[in-house]
Design a protein around this motif. Sequence first.
Motif, PDB file in Angstrom:
ATOM      1  N   LEU A  59     -13.666   9.302 -23.269  1.00 48.96           N
ATOM      2  CA  LEU A  59     -12.629   9.577 -22.269  1.00 48.96           C
ATOM      3  C   LEU A  59     -11.641   8.422 -22.124  1.00 48.96           C
ATOM      4  O   LEU A  59     -10.895   8.367 -21.163  1.00 48.96           O
ATOM      5  CB  LEU A  59     -13.273   9.907 -20.918  1.00 48.96           C
ATOM      6  N   ASN A  60     -11.633   7.509 -23.074  1.00 51.12           N
ATOM      7  CA  ASN A  60     -10.675   6.395 -23.034  1.00 51.12           C
ATOM      8  C   ASN A  60      -9.396   6.715 -23.789  1.00 51.12           C
ATOM      9  O   ASN A  60      -8.544   5.862 -23.944  1.00 51.12           O
ATOM     10  CB  ASN A  60     -11.302   5.117 -23.612  1.00 51.12           C
ATOM     11  N   GLY A  61      -9.260   7.932 -24.278  1.00 55.40           N
ATOM     12  CA  GLY A  61      -8.087   8.322 -25.048  1.00 55.40           C
ATOM     13  C   GLY A  61      -7.200   9.284 -24.282  1.00 55.40           C
ATOM     14  O   GLY A  61      -7.095   9.232 -23.058  1.00 55.40           O
ATOM     15  N   GLY A  69     -10.457  18.307 -21.344  1.00 52.80           N
ATOM     16  CA  GLY A  69     -10.054  18.468 -22.732  1.00 52.80           C
ATOM     17  C   GLY A  69      -9.352  17.218 -23.229  1.00 52.80           C
ATOM     18  O   GLY A  69      -8.478  16.684 -22.559  1.00 52.80           O
ATOM     19  N   THR A  70      -9.767  16.741 -24.389  1.00 55.01           N
ATOM     20  CA  THR A  70      -9.180  15.524 -24.955  1.00 55.01           C
ATOM     21  C   THR A  70      -8.462  15.849 -26.257  1.00 55.01           C
ATOM     22  O   THR A  70      -8.671  16.900 -26.858  1.00 55.01           O
ATOM     23  CB  THR A  70     -10.265  14.473 -25.260  1.00 55.01           C
ATOM     24  N   TRP A  71      -7.626  14.925 -26.671  1.00 55.56           N
ATOM     25  CA  TRP A  71      -6.977  15.032 -27.967  1.00 55.56           C
ATOM     26  C   TRP A  71      -7.851  14.293 -28.967  1.00 55.56           C
ATOM     27  O   TRP A  71      -7.931  13.079 -28.920  1.00 55.56           O
ATOM     28  CB  TRP A  71      -5.576  14.424 -27.914  1.00 55.56           C
ATOM     29  N   SER A  72      -8.575  14.990 -29.777  1.00 65.92           N
ATOM     30  CA  SER A  72      -9.408  14.513 -30.880  1.00 65.92           C
ATOM     31  C   SER A  72     -10.803  14.010 -30.480  1.00 65.92           C
ATOM     32  O   SER A  72     -11.577  13.642 -31.347  1.00 65.92           O
ATOM     33  CB  SER A  72      -8.694  13.427 -31.707  1.00 65.92           C
ATOM     34  N   LYS A  73     -11.140  14.016 -29.191  1.00 70.07           N
ATOM     35  CA  LYS A  73     -12.491  13.573 -28.805  1.00 70.07           C
ATOM     36  C   LYS A  73     -13.271  14.679 -28.097  1.00 70.07           C
ATOM     37  O   LYS A  73     -14.223  14.413 -27.367  1.00 70.07           O
ATOM     38  CB  LYS A  73     -12.405  12.317 -27.943  1.00 70.07           C
ATOM     39  N   GLY A  74     -12.847  15.910 -28.294  1.00 72.96           N
ATOM     40  CA  GLY A  74     -13.631  17.048 -27.867  1.00 72.96           C
ATOM     41  C   GLY A  74     -13.473  17.476 -26.413  1.00 72.96           C
ATOM     42  O   GLY A  74     -12.596  17.027 -25.687  1.00 72.96           O
ATOM     43  N   LEU A  75     -14.389  18.346 -26.024  1.00 69.84           N
ATOM     44  CA  LEU A  75     -14.433  18.944 -24.697  1.00 69.84           C
ATOM     45  C   LEU A  75     -15.600  18.352 -23.922  1.00 69.84           C
ATOM     46  O   LEU A  75     -16.706  18.213 -24.449  1.00 69.84           O
ATOM     47  CB  LEU A  75     -14.609  20.467 -24.831  1.00 69.84           C
ATOM     48  N   HIS A  76     -15.385  18.021 -22.679  1.00 74.75           N
ATOM     49  CA  HIS A  76     -16.410  17.428 -21.825  1.00 74.75           C
ATOM     50  C   HIS A  76     -16.429  18.187 -20.496  1.00 74.75           C
ATOM     51  O   HIS A  76     -15.472  18.848 -20.137  1.00 74.75           O
ATOM     52  CB  HIS A  76     -16.094  15.950 -21.562  1.00 74.75           C
ATOM     53  N   ASN A  77     -17.541  18.050 -19.776  1.00 74.95           N
ATOM     54  CA  ASN A  77     -17.582  18.642 -18.447  1.00 74.95           C
ATOM     55  C   ASN A  77     -18.298  17.713 -17.478  1.00 74.95           C
ATOM     56  O   ASN A  77     -19.100  16.878 -17.869  1.00 74.95           O
ATOM     57  CB  ASN A  77     -18.218  20.033 -18.458  1.00 74.95           C
ATOM     58  N   PHE A  78     -17.949  17.869 -16.212  1.00 74.73           N
ATOM     59  CA  PHE A  78     -18.544  17.059 -15.152  1.00 74.73           C
ATOM     60  C   PHE A  78     -18.987  17.989 -14.036  1.00 74.73           C
ATOM     61  O   PHE A  78     -18.186  18.712 -13.451  1.00 74.73           O
ATOM     62  CB  PHE A  78     -17.543  16.041 -14.611  1.00 74.73           C
ATOM     63  N   GLY A 122     -20.751  15.125 -19.345  1.00 76.54           N
ATOM     64  CA  GLY A 122     -21.389  15.580 -20.575  1.00 76.54           C
ATOM     65  C   GLY A 122     -20.380  15.993 -21.621  1.00 76.54           C
ATOM     66  O   GLY A 122     -19.286  16.448 -21.310  1.00 76.54           O
ATOM     67  N   ARG A 123     -20.774  15.828 -22.856  1.00 72.00           N
ATOM     68  CA  ARG A 123     -19.930  16.256 -23.977  1.00 72.00           C
ATOM     69  C   ARG A 123     -20.431  17.610 -24.450  1.00 72.00           C
ATOM     70  O   ARG A 123     -21.629  17.826 -24.586  1.00 72.00           O
ATOM     71  CB  ARG A 123     -19.985  15.249 -25.116  1.00 72.00           C
ATOM     72  N   ILE A 124     -19.506  18.508 -24.721  1.00 71.22           N
ATOM     73  CA  ILE A 124     -19.849  19.816 -25.248  1.00 71.22           C
ATOM     74  C   ILE A 124     -19.756  19.740 -26.770  1.00 71.22           C
ATOM     75  O   ILE A 124     -18.690  19.490 -27.326  1.00 71.22           O
ATOM     76  CB  ILE A 124     -18.874  20.901 -24.727  1.00 71.22           C
ATOM     77  N   ASP A 125     -20.882  19.932 -27.448  1.00 72.09           N
ATOM     78  CA  ASP A 125     -20.913  19.891 -28.909  1.00 72.09           C
ATOM     79  C   ASP A 125     -20.629  21.308 -29.406  1.00 72.09           C
ATOM     80  O   ASP A 125     -21.466  22.201 -29.294  1.00 72.09           O
ATOM     81  CB  ASP A 125     -22.260  19.397 -29.410  1.00 72.09           C
ATOM     82  N   LEU A 126     -19.436  21.512 -29.942  1.00 69.46           N
ATOM     83  CA  LEU A 126     -19.037  22.850 -30.375  1.00 69.46           C
ATOM     84  C   LEU A 126     -19.897  23.360 -31.517  1.00 69.46           C
ATOM     85  O   LEU A 126     -20.014  24.575 -31.720  1.00 69.46           O
ATOM     86  CB  LEU A 126     -17.562  22.834 -30.776  1.00 69.46           C
ATOM     87  N   ARG A 127     -20.539  22.493 -32.273  1.00 72.55           N
ATOM     88  CA  ARG A 127     -21.381  22.930 -33.378  1.00 72.55           C
ATOM     89  C   ARG A 127     -22.629  23.656 -32.881  1.00 72.55           C
ATOM     90  O   ARG A 127     -23.218  24.457 -33.600  1.00 72.55           O
ATOM     91  CB  ARG A 127     -21.772  21.746 -34.253  1.00 72.55           C
TER      92      ARG A 127
END
Length: 199
Positions: free
Chosen positions: A156-158, A174-183, A191-196
């Motif tokens: 979340l530093n980007g 939602g981040t640019w290139s560092k994925g989707l996270h939720n709180f 938490g980070r959402i691992d799309l895989r």
Amino acid sequence: AFWSNGDSSETIDNDKKRKVGLPHSNILAINEDNQGAIWVATQSGLARYIGSGKFQSYLPFTNDDGSGGLITKMAIDRQNNLWLGSEQKGLFYFDPIENSSVQYQTASDGKSLPSNSIRSIMIEDSGDVWIGTGSGLAIFKADEKRFLTITNNSDLNGNIVSLYQDSNEVVWIGTWSKGLHNFNPRETQIGRIDLRTLK
């Protein structure tokens, strides 16, 4: 811009000869307050639609030379105050009743915005304002009038480009290139959402 109320429509533009147009014809954000007023953020400032093809302009967000008015993001709180994100001038809180604004910018104390480039704004049900910037995430604690900067998560530093709170009060980031996270406010970490792993 093209305006339609369902029964009729009219063209509204930046016609300075009529002095009823928008501050600029480049529209960057549109929102509606809880009294039904339509607010439009433009390249040169803010306007409120007052009907009959007319706008009232608010330009407290520009320098004396007219520059700096690029409002890219907008959110409206329950009191109809506007939170406006700019490309390079930070965050503005605007009270339309008083026609007054407060500007918040990056400071070296670590208790402000991570960047003056505002990418997203979301007002939580509690009234706290989440601000996504080009260099990280901050939360303006409305009851305490102070910022919390999220620094303990390298993802979340980007560039934080999108924020949303769902019906369960979970904040999606939602981040640019560092994925989707939720709180989840009932938990203590983001938490980070691992799309895989999603099926």
